[in-house]
Design a protein around this motif. Structure first.
Motif, mmCIF file in Angstrom:
data_model
loop_
_atom_site.group_PDB
_atom_site.id
_atom_site.type_symbol
_atom_site.label_atom_id
_atom_site.label_comp_id
_atom_site.label_asym_id
_atom_site.label_seq_id
_atom_site.Cartn_x
_atom_site.Cartn_y
_atom_site.Cartn_z
ATOM 1 N N SER A 134 -0.650 -4.856 14.321
ATOM 2 C CA SER A 134 -0.886 -3.442 14.606
ATOM 3 C C SER A 134 0.177 -2.566 13.958
ATOM 4 O O SER A 134 -0.127 -1.543 13.329
ATOM 5 N N CYS A 135 1.429 -2.970 14.084
ATOM 6 C CA CYS A 135 2.542 -2.171 13.580
ATOM 7 C C CYS A 135 2.464 -1.997 12.069
ATOM 8 O O CYS A 135 2.641 -0.890 11.546
ATOM 9 N N THR A 136 2.203 -3.083 11.358
ATOM 10 C CA THR A 136 2.151 -2.991 9.901
ATOM 11 C C THR A 136 0.956 -2.170 9.438
ATOM 12 O O THR A 136 1.018 -1.492 8.408
ATOM 13 N N ASN A 137 -0.129 -2.204 10.203
ATOM 14 C CA ASN A 137 -1.280 -1.380 9.840
ATOM 15 C C ASN A 137 -0.997 0.097 10.099
ATOM 16 O O ASN A 137 -1.301 0.959 9.274
ATOM 17 N N VAL A 138 -0.383 0.380 11.242
ATOM 18 C CA VAL A 138 -0.013 1.762 11.553
ATOM 19 C C VAL A 138 0.999 2.286 10.531
ATOM 20 O O VAL A 138 1.002 3.468 10.182
ATOM 21 N N MET A 139 1.841 1.398 10.021
ATOM 22 C CA MET A 139 2.833 1.791 9.025
ATOM 23 C C MET A 139 2.181 2.439 7.801
ATOM 24 O O MET A 139 2.760 3.322 7.160
ATOM 25 N N LEU A 140 0.967 2.018 7.489
ATOM 26 C CA LEU A 140 0.257 2.611 6.355
ATOM 27 C C LEU A 140 0.010 4.101 6.563
ATOM 28 O O LEU A 140 -0.173 4.847 5.598
ATOM 29 N N GLN A 141 0.008 4.531 7.828
ATOM 30 C CA GLN A 141 -0.230 5.947 8.116
ATOM 31 C C GLN A 141 0.950 6.819 7.696
ATOM 32 O O GLN A 141 0.848 8.049 7.694
ATOM 33 N N CYS A 142 2.062 6.199 7.339
ATOM 34 C CA CYS A 142 3.200 6.959 6.821
ATOM 35 C C CYS A 142 2.954 7.430 5.390
ATOM 36 O O CYS A 142 3.678 8.298 4.889
ATOM 37 N N LEU A 143 1.969 6.856 4.732
ATOM 38 C CA LEU A 143 1.600 7.271 3.380
ATOM 39 C C LEU A 143 0.596 8.413 3.449
ATOM 40 O O LEU A 143 -0.185 8.508 4.396
ATOM 41 N N ASP A 144 0.587 9.267 2.429
ATOM 42 C CA ASP A 144 -0.468 10.275 2.367
ATOM 43 C C ASP A 144 -1.797 9.577 2.089
ATOM 44 O O ASP A 144 -1.838 8.413 1.667
ATOM 45 N N ALA A 145 -2.896 10.274 2.329
ATOM 46 C CA ALA A 145 -4.223 9.639 2.300
ATOM 47 C C ALA A 145 -4.534 8.998 0.949
ATOM 48 O O ALA A 145 -5.055 7.879 0.889
ATOM 49 N N GLU A 146 -4.215 9.670 -0.143
ATOM 50 C CA GLU A 146 -4.545 9.092 -1.448
ATOM 51 C C GLU A 146 -3.677 7.876 -1.752
ATOM 52 O O GLU A 146 -4.166 6.876 -2.277
ATOM 53 N N SER A 147 -2.393 7.941 -1.408
ATOM 54 C CA SER A 147 -1.517 6.782 -1.616
ATOM 55 C C SER A 147 -1.992 5.598 -0.781
ATOM 56 O O SER A 147 -1.928 4.441 -1.213
ATOM 57 N N ARG A 148 -2.459 5.886 0.419
ATOM 58 C CA ARG A 148 -3.000 4.833 1.284
ATOM 59 C C ARG A 148 -4.217 4.189 0.621
ATOM 60 O O ARG A 148 -4.377 2.966 0.627
ATOM 61 N N CYS A 149 -5.091 5.013 0.056
ATOM 62 C CA CYS A 149 -6.262 4.485 -0.659
ATOM 63 C C CYS A 149 -5.836 3.579 -1.804
ATOM 64 O O CYS A 149 -6.375 2.481 -1.985
#
Length: 287
Positions: A134-149
């Motif tokens: 869960s933590c590592t997945n939530v960590m992706l939310q620290c990126l902006d939406a396009e960087s996450r994509c």
């Protein structure tokens, strides 16, 4: 996508657009795992991913006749899903955005040793595994939406830069450069803070009770550890994997694909049996 070749999917799409209900069901059920996993990584929680996946599957169905077959069907699905998710504002982290600075400060200052046992008789190692995923997945939310994509398409789905660039409307070279920067940013954070995937001091087992106290972990709802893990090939026909742009792949073992939850599967089947399907098809016919 559900181990079907692009040629097979094109055949089902043709039948579905001609009104074949069983073919339409095959198309949607074949896309559901891809759509759910992309939604999960983009939005951060199972509940939000399920809601968004349903929206995207409806978009796929209502826009199916617009598919021009100029690309693989999976590429078209990715484009619809990415465009929806980049602008999705109903998820939890749209209301409470995260940053690497906040995450790092929480790890440094969280007083996990002062929290009593809140595990509710659930095995602590199981809770620690749930927290890690869960933590590592939530960590992706620290990126902006396009960087996450960019990160998810290259790291989880392992798309080659030509296809990923097509989905995100950027050149393959620009995509590779962006992916390398984002992966380095993620790897640097893990190296500093994470003791599971990097060299940091944070250990999930030590933070289980703190996570429960701060409502980040629910011992009675273990979404990740209870989800069925699936091979990437069951979602996507991978003919050419993403070329490696860096040496960070070992840092991102948490990017595991999961089977779409039963609620998503049930939604597809119930919708196909509902009067709404006829309403939508009649509207398409008039259009």
């Amino acid at each position: 996508m559900d181990q079907k070749t692009n040629e097979e999917m094109l055949m089902f799409v043709e039948k579905a657009t001609a009104g074949d209900k069983e073919a339409l069901e095959t198309v949607l059920l074949s896309a559901q795992d891809l759509v759910f996993n992309l939604s999960l990584r983009m939005l951060g929680t199972f509940a939000d991913a399920e809601d968004a996946a349903q929206d995207i599957l409806l978009k796929i169905m209502t826009h199916l006749s617009s598919f021009q077959k100029q690309s693989a069907f999976s590429t078209w699905v990715f484009r619809i899903a990415v465009n929806h998710l980049k602008n999705y504002k109903k998820h939890m982290f749209a209301q409470r955005p995260l940053s690497f600075e906040f995450y790092g400060t929480d790890i440094e200052n969280g007083k996990s040793g002062e929290v009593p046992d809140l595990t509710q008789d659930v095995e602590k190692s199981l809770l620690a595994e749930e927290l890690k995923l869960s933590c590592t997945n939530v960590m992706l939310q620290c990126l902006d939406a396009e960087s996450r994509c960019v990160f998810v398409l290259g790291t989880m789905f392992k798309l080659d830069s030509r296809i990923a660039g097509e989905i995100l409307d950027m050149t393959p070279e620009a995509y590779r450069q962006r992916l390398s920067r984002v992966r380095k940013k993620m790897a640097d954070f893990l190296k500093i803070y994470c003791g599971e995937y990097g060299g940091g001091k944070c250990r999930c087992e030590d933070r289980v009770n703190y996570a429960i106290q701060s409502h980040r972990l629910n011992p009675k709802q273990l979404d990740y550890t209870e989800a069925g893990e699936i091979p990437l090939q069951t979602m996507l026909e991978v003919k050419k994997a993403m070329e490696e742009t860096d040496d960070f792949a070992q840092n991102f073992a948490f990017c595991k694909p999961y089977e779409a939850p039963e609620r998503t599967k049930r939604f597809v089947r119930e919708f196909l049996d509902s009067p709404q399907l006829s309403v939508i098809r009649n509207a398409e016919g008039r259009g």
